[in-house]
Write an enzyme that holds these catalytic residues in place. Sequence first.
Site, mmCIF file in Angstrom:
data_model
loop_
_atom_site.group_PDB
_atom_site.id
_atom_site.type_symbol
_atom_site.label_atom_id
_atom_site.label_comp_id
_atom_site.label_asym_id
_atom_site.label_seq_id
_atom_site.Cartn_x
_atom_site.Cartn_y
_atom_site.Cartn_z
ATOM 1 N N ARG A 1 -17.743 -4.837 13.607
ATOM 2 C CA ARG A 1 -18.765 -5.824 13.271
ATOM 3 C C ARG A 1 -18.173 -7.215 13.351
ATOM 4 N NH1 ARG A 1 -21.081 -4.162 7.533
ATOM 5 N NH2 ARG A 1 -18.858 -3.842 7.175
ATOM 6 N N ILE B 1 -19.108 5.167 2.366
ATOM 7 C CA ILE B 1 -18.758 6.514 1.918
ATOM 8 C C ILE B 1 -19.957 7.438 1.994
ATOM 9 C CG2 ILE B 1 -18.126 7.871 -0.113
ATOM 10 C CD1 ILE B 1 -16.051 5.749 -0.768
ATOM 11 N N GLY C 1 -17.003 -10.716 12.416
ATOM 12 C CA GLY C 1 -16.704 -11.350 11.141
ATOM 13 C C GLY C 1 -16.327 -10.398 10.027
ATOM 14 N N PHE D 1 -29.003 2.647 -7.644
ATOM 15 C CA PHE D 1 -27.756 3.399 -7.712
ATOM 16 C C PHE D 1 -26.947 3.093 -8.973
ATOM 17 C CE2 PHE D 1 -23.199 3.382 -5.995
ATOM 18 C CZ PHE D 1 -22.943 4.673 -6.442
ATOM 19 N N ASP E 1 -41.459 -6.425 -10.147
ATOM 20 C CA ASP E 1 -40.477 -7.159 -9.362
ATOM 21 C C ASP E 1 -39.779 -8.192 -10.255
ATOM 22 O OD1 ASP E 1 -39.495 -9.319 -7.382
ATOM 23 O OD2 ASP E 1 -40.256 -7.776 -6.022
ATOM 24 N N TYR F 1 -26.109 -13.029 1.065
ATOM 25 C CA TYR F 1 -25.878 -12.188 -0.110
ATOM 26 C C TYR F 1 -24.712 -12.717 -0.931
ATOM 27 C CZ TYR F 1 -24.575 -7.987 -2.785
ATOM 28 O OH TYR F 1 -24.239 -7.105 -3.778
ATOM 29 N N GLY G 1 -35.231 1.423 -5.349
ATOM 30 C CA GLY G 1 -34.938 2.392 -6.393
ATOM 31 C C GLY G 1 -35.850 3.601 -6.304
#
Length: 338
Positions: A298, A217, A300, A47, A86, A173, A71
């Site tokens: 959700r 979105i 947390g 993106f 990769d 993450y 992708g």
Amino acid sequence: MDAPDTPPHRAASEPPSADQSTAHDLVEYPPGDLRGDRVLVTGGAGFIGSHIAHALAPHAEVTVYDSLVSGNRSNVPAGAEFVEADVRDGDALERAVDAADVVFHEAAMVSVGQSVEEPTESHDVTAEATLSVLEAARRSEARVVLASSAAIYGQPEATPIPESAAKTPTSPYGLDKLAADHYARLYHDLYGLETVALRYFNVYGPGQTPGEYAGVISVFVEQALAGEPITVEGDGEQTRDFVYVGDVVRANLRAATTDAVGEAYNVATGESISIRRLAERIQELSDADSPIVHRDARPGDIRHSVAETERARDRLGFEPAVSVSDGLARTVEWFRDR
């Protein structure tokens, strides 16, 4: 076995499909001082990376490096070189970085949710691969512009959130992005490598296709255009700072040419909108009969998040140009045309 000098997965790009071209042509990006430079975009078929690649392809020698796990090959701009590999492929990555003057490092785990399910892979793809990029760049003296994230802040103690705020990530993450963020600045301080870390808040825009880990979105827009209920998690009063992908590209171009290296910058609008109001606005723009429905929050989930943007404005010279209202209209238009 040693890898060949030129990897077999390197090829000139094919023209993008019509719908993807439209996604990248909505905003005009100035090339700045990158004209003629050799530019590498990791995650460049995804993106944000593909928007960067499309912005620079008419002006610079662009190489897109992507595994195509998330992708899309059609996102690679015409005229760019494409390496299907990769970021954990050390030999391929080192060759690609060695041939670049500037590296836009966008490759990473797709989302917070995916990292919770696959924490080891998140570490390998996001933190460890970033270290490999920086080490290769140190040898070749390439500048690195790194995609960091607001996820490094976790639950903020107060808003707006400055770059100096406490870093308490609540997901693999966020933790991996924090490690990458720290490494970028450490490599500048220790080795003099020109690095800039950009802490993206909630990025959205054309080309962000919905899916299991997509941004809210794109999910809302697809639900609305399909006439399905727009699903809001919790009461919808949680707020976020949404920044249009074209502005994110502008921030990257600033970072690639600034003298203010060795720093980290929030990339955001400095304004917030509630998730409920976001759903209502998408409902209006879509002319949809889709009802807004609420489901369980959700666990947390961060209640409020908005960035302090003074550092990016004062040191990087970056200010967002696209309002949420205009950005949403462009995004809905792209989804409708697609």
